[in-house]
Motif scaffolding. Sequence first.
Motif, PDB file in Angstrom:
ATOM      1  N   ALA A 108       0.452  -1.266   0.213  1.00 39.40           N
ATOM      2  CA  ALA A 108      -0.006   0.112   0.117  1.00 39.40           C
ATOM      3  C   ALA A 108       0.992   1.753   0.003  1.00 39.40           C
ATOM      4  O   ALA A 108       0.949   1.960   0.898  1.00 39.40           O
ATOM      5  CB  ALA A 108      -1.004  -0.090   1.174  1.00 39.40           C
ATOM      6  N   PRO A 110       1.532   3.815  -2.184  1.00 38.64           N
ATOM      7  CA  PRO A 110       1.201   4.577  -4.081  1.00 38.64           C
ATOM      8  C   PRO A 110       1.995   5.254  -4.596  1.00 38.64           C
ATOM      9  O   PRO A 110       2.976   6.558  -3.748  1.00 38.64           O
ATOM     10  CB  PRO A 110      -0.244   5.092  -3.774  1.00 38.64           C
ATOM     11  N   TYR A 114      -1.992   9.291  -0.938  1.00 42.11           N
ATOM     12  CA  TYR A 114      -1.834   8.288   0.402  1.00 42.11           C
ATOM     13  C   TYR A 114      -3.342   7.021   0.045  1.00 42.11           C
ATOM     14  O   TYR A 114      -3.873   7.172  -0.589  1.00 42.11           O
ATOM     15  CB  TYR A 114      -1.902   8.674   1.298  1.00 42.11           C
ATOM     16  N   LYS A 115      -2.594   6.134   1.452  1.00 40.44           N
ATOM     17  CA  LYS A 115      -3.147   4.831   1.208  1.00 40.44           C
ATOM     18  C   LYS A 115      -3.556   4.751   2.551  1.00 40.44           C
ATOM     19  O   LYS A 115      -3.167   4.938   3.984  1.00 40.44           O
ATOM     20  CB  LYS A 115      -2.466   3.729   0.876  1.00 40.44           C
ATOM     21  N   VAL A 117      -4.598   2.303   5.973  1.00 36.55           N
ATOM     22  CA  VAL A 117      -4.301   1.271   6.526  1.00 36.55           C
ATOM     23  C   VAL A 117      -4.654   0.481   7.540  1.00 36.55           C
ATOM     24  O   VAL A 117      -4.304   1.136   8.368  1.00 36.55           O
ATOM     25  CB  VAL A 117      -2.902   0.492   6.368  1.00 36.55           C
ATOM     26  N   ASN A 150       1.825   7.909   3.507  1.00 36.04           N
ATOM     27  CA  ASN A 150       1.915   8.712   2.356  1.00 36.04           C
ATOM     28  C   ASN A 150       3.582   9.092   2.042  1.00 36.04           C
ATOM     29  O   ASN A 150       3.993   9.079   2.456  1.00 36.04           O
ATOM     30  CB  ASN A 150       1.118  10.132   2.781  1.00 36.04           C
TER      31      ASN A 150
END
Length: 216
Positions: A108, A110, A114-115, A117, A150
């Motif tokens: 995750a 990117p 951002y992702k 979790v 991020n």
Amino acid sequence: MEYAWYWLDESGKWIEYGEEHPRHCSASVTSADLEKEFLSGEKDVFFTAGSQQYMLNFEDMVQTNLVFETRRKVVRRRKNDSCHDGRDRSQNSTLSCSAYPPEWNKSALPDVGYKLVSLSDDSHEYGKIKRLFEKTMKNCYIHKLQRIQNPALWQVFQWQKEQMKKLNKLKWVEERLLFHGTNPSHIPAICEQNFDWRICGTHGTMYGKVVATACL
């Protein structure tokens, strides 16, 4: 050979001097202006962007806001070495997956943005945040914890720490884990671009103006 000058914004994207941008005011100097000053042997260049005043130091390759003292990394590149994909391609600047915190989910990460979790309530990371939170918020209940991943902001954070070490001639810098309450509508912008400490008021900058990472 023609060169262009860029500065690194808070979201990890390179912005060319003098170019129009949807989120940033255009600088009063262009790449051509900076190249001319650089070749003339100048050490510092002063310019404005909107209502803000800045100084660019060619030795440190850093731009400084003269009022808020915000520092941004600067690069000089050949025109055909495009920066517009937002990635830092300067030497030794790209971080490998192993350079991120070990608890981060490597699937995750990117390229842009951002992702979030979700953290398991039985994980060490969840327990650590819960203990810290309950020290000052004893009567509150945690519904969910999410880690913000991020990569761009993480790289900016690491660069800021290195700058603090060099400026203060230190081997390490103190980091503090803090909590920040905000309206839910502000969360996506914070995850994407970091906190804007210029509008945080007195308490929001009590411990400084360093780039921050957060756990919701």
